[in-house]
Design a protein around this motif. Structure first.
Motif, PDB file in Angstrom:
ATOM      1  N   GLY A 591       0.794  -1.222   0.000  1.00  0.00           N
ATOM      2  CA  GLY A 591       0.000   0.000   0.000  1.00  0.00           C
ATOM      3  C   GLY A 591       0.825   1.271   0.000  1.00  0.00           C
ATOM      4  O   GLY A 591       0.380   2.305   0.505  1.00  0.00           O
ATOM      5  N   TYR A 592       2.017   1.242  -0.589  1.00  0.00           N
ATOM      6  CA  TYR A 592       2.878   2.422  -0.578  1.00  0.00           C
ATOM      7  C   TYR A 592       2.270   3.562  -1.381  1.00  0.00           C
ATOM      8  O   TYR A 592       1.550   3.354  -2.361  1.00  0.00           O
ATOM      9  N   ARG A 593       2.629   4.777  -0.994  1.00  0.00           N
ATOM     10  CA  ARG A 593       2.223   5.942  -1.773  1.00  0.00           C
ATOM     11  C   ARG A 593       2.982   5.941  -3.109  1.00  0.00           C
ATOM     12  O   ARG A 593       4.092   5.385  -3.215  1.00  0.00           O
ATOM     13  N   PRO A 594       2.408   6.530  -4.145  1.00  0.00           N
ATOM     14  CA  PRO A 594       3.032   6.484  -5.473  1.00  0.00           C
ATOM     15  C   PRO A 594       4.455   7.020  -5.515  1.00  0.00           C
ATOM     16  O   PRO A 594       5.301   6.473  -6.233  1.00  0.00           O
ATOM     17  N   SER A 595       4.755   8.091  -4.760  1.00  0.00           N
ATOM     18  CA  SER A 595       6.111   8.645  -4.817  1.00  0.00           C
ATOM     19  C   SER A 595       7.137   7.633  -4.328  1.00  0.00           C
ATOM     20  O   SER A 595       8.259   7.575  -4.844  1.00  0.00           O
ATOM     21  N   ARG A 596       6.775   6.843  -3.334  1.00  0.00           N
ATOM     22  CA  ARG A 596       7.711   5.838  -2.833  1.00  0.00           C
ATOM     23  C   ARG A 596       7.900   4.715  -3.850  1.00  0.00           C
ATOM     24  O   ARG A 596       9.008   4.209  -4.047  1.00  0.00           O
ATOM     25  N   ILE A 597       6.813   4.313  -4.487  1.00  0.00           N
ATOM     26  CA  ILE A 597       6.925   3.284  -5.521  1.00  0.00           C
ATOM     27  C   ILE A 597       7.818   3.782  -6.655  1.00  0.00           C
ATOM     28  O   ILE A 597       8.679   3.044  -7.162  1.00  0.00           O
ATOM     29  N   ALA A 598       7.636   5.043  -7.044  1.00  0.00           N
ATOM     30  CA  ALA A 598       8.466   5.615  -8.109  1.00  0.00           C
ATOM     31  C   ALA A 598       9.934   5.655  -7.687  1.00  0.00           C
ATOM     32  O   ALA A 598      10.834   5.382  -8.497  1.00  0.00           O
ATOM     33  N   TYR A 599      10.183   6.005  -6.443  1.00  0.00           N
ATOM     34  CA  TYR A 599      11.556   6.051  -5.929  1.00  0.00           C
ATOM     35  C   TYR A 599      12.200   4.663  -5.983  1.00  0.00           C
ATOM     36  O   TYR A 599      13.346   4.506  -6.434  1.00  0.00           O
ATOM     37  N   LEU A 600      11.464   3.652  -5.529  1.00  0.00           N
ATOM     38  CA  LEU A 600      11.992   2.290  -5.563  1.00  0.00           C
ATOM     39  C   LEU A 600      12.212   1.822  -7.004  1.00  0.00           C
ATOM     40  O   LEU A 600      13.217   1.173  -7.312  1.00  0.00           O
ATOM     41  N   ALA A 601      11.268   2.152  -7.871  1.00  0.00           N
ATOM     42  CA  ALA A 601      11.405   1.752  -9.273  1.00  0.00           C
ATOM     43  C   ALA A 601      12.604   2.421  -9.926  1.00  0.00           C
ATOM     44  O   ALA A 601      13.352   1.792 -10.685  1.00  0.00           O
ATOM     45  N   GLN A 602      12.813   3.695  -9.626  1.00  0.00           N
ATOM     46  CA  GLN A 602      13.977   4.385 -10.180  1.00  0.00           C
ATOM     47  C   GLN A 602      15.259   3.724  -9.695  1.00  0.00           C
ATOM     48  O   GLN A 602      16.203   3.515 -10.474  1.00  0.00           O
ATOM     49  N   HIS A 603      15.297   3.387  -8.413  1.00  0.00           N
ATOM     50  CA  HIS A 603      16.489   2.744  -7.865  1.00  0.00           C
ATOM     51  C   HIS A 603      16.736   1.392  -8.530  1.00  0.00           C
ATOM     52  O   HIS A 603      17.876   1.025  -8.804  1.00  0.00           O
ATOM     53  N   ALA A 604      15.669   0.662  -8.800  1.00  0.00           N
ATOM     54  CA  ALA A 604      15.820  -0.681  -9.368  1.00  0.00           C
ATOM     55  C   ALA A 604      16.062  -0.666 -10.866  1.00  0.00           C
ATOM     56  O   ALA A 604      16.822  -1.483 -11.387  1.00  0.00           O
ATOM     57  N   TRP A 605      15.425   0.267 -11.588  1.00  0.00           N
ATOM     58  CA  TRP A 605      15.350   0.158 -13.038  1.00  0.00           C
ATOM     59  C   TRP A 605      16.132   1.203 -13.821  1.00  0.00           C
ATOM     60  O   TRP A 605      16.276   1.070 -15.036  1.00  0.00           O
ATOM     61  N   SER A 606      16.643   2.246 -13.165  1.00  0.00           N
ATOM     62  CA  SER A 606      17.257   3.316 -13.957  1.00  0.00           C
ATOM     63  C   SER A 606      18.698   3.029 -14.329  1.00  0.00           C
ATOM     64  O   SER A 606      19.306   3.773 -15.084  1.00  0.00           O
ATOM     65  N   ASP A 607      19.255   1.959 -13.787  1.00  0.00           N
ATOM     66  CA  ASP A 607      20.648   1.607 -14.102  1.00  0.00           C
ATOM     67  C   ASP A 607      20.734   0.096 -14.191  1.00  0.00           C
ATOM     68  O   ASP A 607      20.549  -0.608 -13.208  1.00  0.00           O
ATOM     69  N   ARG A 608      21.014  -0.402 -15.368  1.00  0.00           N
ATOM     70  CA  ARG A 608      20.991  -1.847 -15.567  1.00  0.00           C
ATOM     71  C   ARG A 608      22.107  -2.566 -14.803  1.00  0.00           C
ATOM     72  O   ARG A 608      22.104  -3.783 -14.677  1.00  0.00           O
ATOM     73  N   THR A 609      23.088  -1.821 -14.293  1.00  0.00           N
ATOM     74  CA  THR A 609      24.172  -2.463 -13.536  1.00  0.00           C
ATOM     75  C   THR A 609      23.899  -2.459 -12.041  1.00  0.00           C
ATOM     76  O   THR A 609      24.650  -3.055 -11.277  1.00  0.00           O
ATOM     77  N   ARG A 610      22.825  -1.788 -11.587  1.00  0.00           N
ATOM     78  CA  ARG A 610      22.635  -1.594 -10.151  1.00  0.00           C
ATOM     79  C   ARG A 610      22.155  -2.861  -9.462  1.00  0.00           C
ATOM     80  O   ARG A 610      22.545  -3.170  -8.351  1.00  0.00           O
ATOM     81  N   GLY A 611      21.250  -3.586 -10.079  1.00  0.00           N
ATOM     82  CA  GLY A 611      20.671  -4.759  -9.437  1.00  0.00           C
ATOM     83  C   GLY A 611      20.979  -6.017 -10.218  1.00  0.00           C
ATOM     84  O   GLY A 611      21.608  -6.006 -11.268  1.00  0.00           O
ATOM     85  N   ARG A 612      20.494  -7.123  -9.680  1.00  0.00           N
ATOM     86  CA  ARG A 612      20.737  -8.402 -10.326  1.00  0.00           C
ATOM     87  C   ARG A 612      19.680  -8.673 -11.390  1.00  0.00           C
ATOM     88  O   ARG A 612      18.515  -8.380 -11.215  1.00  0.00           O
ATOM     89  N   TRP A 613      20.134  -9.247 -12.493  1.00  0.00           N
ATOM     90  CA  TRP A 613      19.206  -9.677 -13.529  1.00  0.00           C
ATOM     91  C   TRP A 613      19.057 -11.191 -13.442  1.00  0.00           C
ATOM     92  O   TRP A 613      20.055 -11.905 -13.366  1.00  0.00           O
ATOM     93  N   PRO A 614      17.829 -11.707 -13.463  1.00  0.00           N
ATOM     94  CA  PRO A 614      17.690 -13.156 -13.629  1.00  0.00           C
ATOM     95  C   PRO A 614      18.418 -13.582 -14.891  1.00  0.00           C
ATOM     96  O   PRO A 614      18.348 -12.905 -15.919  1.00  0.00           O
ATOM     97  N   ASP A 615      19.133 -14.685 -14.828  1.00  0.00           N
ATOM     98  CA  ASP A 615      19.993 -15.051 -15.953  1.00  0.00           C
ATOM     99  C   ASP A 615      19.206 -15.394 -17.215  1.00  0.00           C
ATOM    100  O   ASP A 615      19.783 -15.483 -18.301  1.00  0.00           O
ATOM    101  N   LEU A 616      17.906 -15.581 -17.101  1.00  0.00           N
ATOM    102  CA  LEU A 616      17.120 -15.896 -18.282  1.00  0.00           C
ATOM    103  C   LEU A 616      16.714 -14.659 -19.072  1.00  0.00           C
ATOM    104  O   LEU A 616      16.124 -14.768 -20.138  1.00  0.00           O
TER     105      LEU A 616
END
Length: 691
Positions: A591-616
């Motif tokens: 139930g997060y507020r939209p700004s927090r979801i956007a913040y988490l999404a930016q952290h996860a998705w704005s840099d392809r080297t930042r997080g782990r990619w499933p190998d598939l």
């Protein structure tokens, strides 16, 4: 930095979004040398502050050393501890954040093993140890007395009266949800730890100052204990154990430091490392609050202990935040429904598969039916539902030919998906049929006097839904005709976005095996079937062709009749499913507020080297989404989820829930009005997310 500083409230700062950075420090010590010990502790405290931590925790009796034994009763040592504590408190004026340090403290002719909570030149409170171990290698009752032996609730330290007791909660008024409780070593090992009551009383971060010598197997037990406490109490749990420099006359020390949150280890020290160590982690206070709010039994348990909880005392303080933007270091999975680790992913896929199969098997047994009818489009959802139907027949000991599979090409069916549907039905051993719905759809269009019936290229929603409706009508009448059950195919992602037609196969069926499985996970379920070789090479090739096909409803014909590619792209309308599944998870689960979801999404998705990619995930599909793109598609998601599509979900058929990420069944996880407005969500997104 004072509250309200632009650095602390910057969209890029973790403190804006309900995280706090905490540190656990294990300084090098010298036995019974407080002057040395305090300097080593302050070095780590300054380092933690430079890294943006709002709290730093040190081991038990860190100012004196834990292993001083009978030297604790020497006045010279106690005087030196008092001097070191004065030095620590004074230096804390120049350190951002709250510090929790261990020290022996004298009171009324007794010696207590204490944790001292210090903030910007003041002692907020002193917590004495409650349970003194006096077994095996421990003889603490020889030197100390327990918290229960005190008769006061305040003591004088450095000429100032401060709260004293094991009933203290420290409440940070300038950081929402940051309330912590302190216990010392054995206090966390007893059957009924005081930290449990503290959690019920509102503490979100639980702290354990420990010494804890090391023996074989103890590190694993510590880890289990800390993660278990954090899970049971839905809290953060910080653990600091003594390390380098403690006496090895009879014991050894490994300097184990842990930061846990709700059953997971966020950070852990390197054990047996020489010198001082510092580990930091970003604790998610809002996630803890969301879980506690939804777990009604947590509140019920607190009510059962309300007399005990009323005795807890709150010490309120206003911590200053770092004067720089503190960026989140915590890993945020891009695919919250899909484990990135291959072993974990395979286990998840197997579990989901078994739940889906068990659901359909049980429903067939309950109805006494032995046949199922399923529409096969050559797309992801119907393919996964077909696999479940086949495996259900295997489980029931029935022939796979009892799966009556129908592909029903329409005006926009591509040669690619039609070929895939034919190959799948054949390779999986179904009873395969093909019904061309164009004649019956055209008759309906003529009955409606629709321009498309007379050659006009009018491809409106009526044109689209006539085809979808014809398919569903055929499936239900075929089920009547063959004494069968219609297996639904619509997935969680499409139900969330309303990307379905009311009353047709992706929204209505006799039983829907995919209803709580998101699109991103369906991809991996099919990949898992290929990897594990469940149906042989011919089926694997057909399944891979499905995975390689763009997601499309295939309802608007291409200008080029010979084209193998669909005219429509689902993701061009409702957004990328990998990103929208991310949004769905955090809105539905927490139930997060939209700004927090956007913040988490930016952290996860704005840099392809930042997080782990499933190998598939192939390299060419490893997309990036900047904040503007995230904001755009999140607004689409919010409008569709909150405002326009609930009426479809309110009429869902039965389906098994498969994951803790939630389902949208009106009889399960999600009950919502069909006529709600999304304005509050859109307003928050618009005003609180830049760009």
């Amino acid at each position: 930095m004072q509250e309200g500083s632009t650095c602390a409230t910057s969209f890029a700062s973790l403190y804006r979004h309900g995280f706090v950075r905490v540190a656990v420090a294990v300084p090098e010590v010298r036995v019974a040398d407080p002057a040395f010990n305090v300097e080593r502790s302050l070095d780590l405290a300054h380092r933690a502050a430079r890294e943006g931590a709002i709290m730093t925790v040190f081991p038990e009796l860190g100012l004196s050393s834990y292993s001083a034994e009978d030297l604790f009763h020497q006045d010279a040592l106690q005087d030196a501890v008092d001097t070191a504590l004065d030095r620590f408190v004074e230096e804390s004026r120049r350190i951002t954040g709250v510090l929790v340090v261990g020290a022996p403290m004298r009171l009324d002719g007794r010696l207590f093993n204490c944790a001292v909570v210090v903030h910007r030149g003041e002692i907020l409170g002193v917590v004495p140890k409650s349970y003194l171990p006096n077994y095996r290698e421990f003889y603490e009752k020889r030197q100390f007395v327990a918290a229960r032996d005190t008769t006061v609730d305040r003591i004088s330290v450095g000429g100032r009266s401060v709260p004293f007791g094991n009933d203290l909660l420290f409440d940070a008024s300038t950081v929402a949800g940051f309330v912590f409780h302190v216990e010392i070593c054995e206090d966390g090992w007893v059957p009924m730890p005081l930290s449990g009551y503290a959690a019920l009383g509102g503490a979100t971060v639980l702290i354990n100052l420990s010494a804890s010598n090391i023996v074989v197997g103890k590190a694993d037990y510590r880890r289990q204990l800390c993660t278990g406490h954090s899970a049971r109490y839905i809290a953060g749990y910080l653990y600091a154990a003594a390390g380098s420099g403690e006496s090895t006359t009879d014991l050894a020390w490994d300097g184990h430091a842990l930061v846990c949150e709700n059953g997971e280890v966020l950070a852990e020290s390197e054990r047996f490392a020489g010198g001082g160590q510092l580990v930091t982690a970003d604790v998610d206070l809002q996630r803890l609050a969301a879980d506690r709010m939804r777990m009604t039994s947590f509140t019920d348990n607190a009510r059962d202990h309300r007399d005990r909880l009323r005795l807890l005392r709150r010490v309120t303080f206003a911590p200053t935040l770092p004067d720089t933007v503190v960026r989140l270091r915590r890993e945020i999975e891009r695919f919250p429904y899909v484990p990135a680790d291959p072993a974990g992913r395979n286990e998840r896929c197997a579990e989901v598969h078994h739940i889906q199969v068990q659901g359909l098997v049980t429903r067939l047994a309950a109805t006494g039916l032995q046949n199922v009818v399923i529409g096969v489009s050559g797309g992801l959802d119907s393919t996964q539902a077909l696999i479940v139907a086949i495996r259900s027949m295997d489980r029931l000991g029935l022939p796979r030919t009892n799966v009556l599979a129908y592909t029903m090409p329409g005006f926009a069916t591509s040669s690619r998906t039609l070929t895939s549907a034919r190959r799948l039905m054949s390779a999986l051993g179904t009873t395969a049929h093909e019904i061309d719905i164009r004649p019956s759809a055209m008759q309906m269009l003529r009955d409606l006097n629709h321009p498309a019936a007379y050659g006009a290229a009018v491809y409106d929603v009526t044109f689209e839904n006539v085809q979808a409706g014809e398919r569903t009508s055929h499936l239900f009448r075929l089920a009547n005709h063959h004494d069968a059950l219609v297996v639904g195919t619509g997935d969680l992602s499409e139900l969330a976005l309303g990307w379905s037609t009311y009353g047709v196969g992706d929204q209505m069926s006799h039983y829907n095996v995919n209803a709580s499985v998101p699109k991103t996970l369906i991809r991996y379920l099919i990949s898992w079937v290929i990897e594990t070789g469940q149906f042989g090479p011919q089926a694997a090739a057909a399944l891979q062709a499905v995975l390689d096909t763009e997601i499309s409803p295939e309802l608007i014909p291409s200008p080029d009749p010979a084209s193998a590619q669909p005219m429509q792209s689902s993701e061009a309308v409702v957004g990328p499913f990998d990103l929208q599944d991310f949004h769905l998870y955090y809105l539905l689960r927490f139930g997060y507020r939209p700004s927090r979801i956007a913040y988490l999404a930016q952290h996860a998705w704005s840099d392809r080297t930042r997080g782990r990619w499933p190998d598939l995930v192939p390299p060419d599909q490893r997309h990036e989404y900047d904040l503007a793109t995230i904001k755009r598609w999140l607004e689409v998601f919010l409008r569709r989820f909150v405002q326009t599509s609930q009426f479809k979900r309110s009429a869902l058929p039965n389906a098994p829930k498969v994951g803790s990420g939630g389902s949208l069944s009106p009889r399960g996880d999600w009950r919502a009005p069909s006529d709600a407005s999304a304005q509050a969500w859109i307003h928050e997104l618009s005003h609180d997310v830049p760009g």
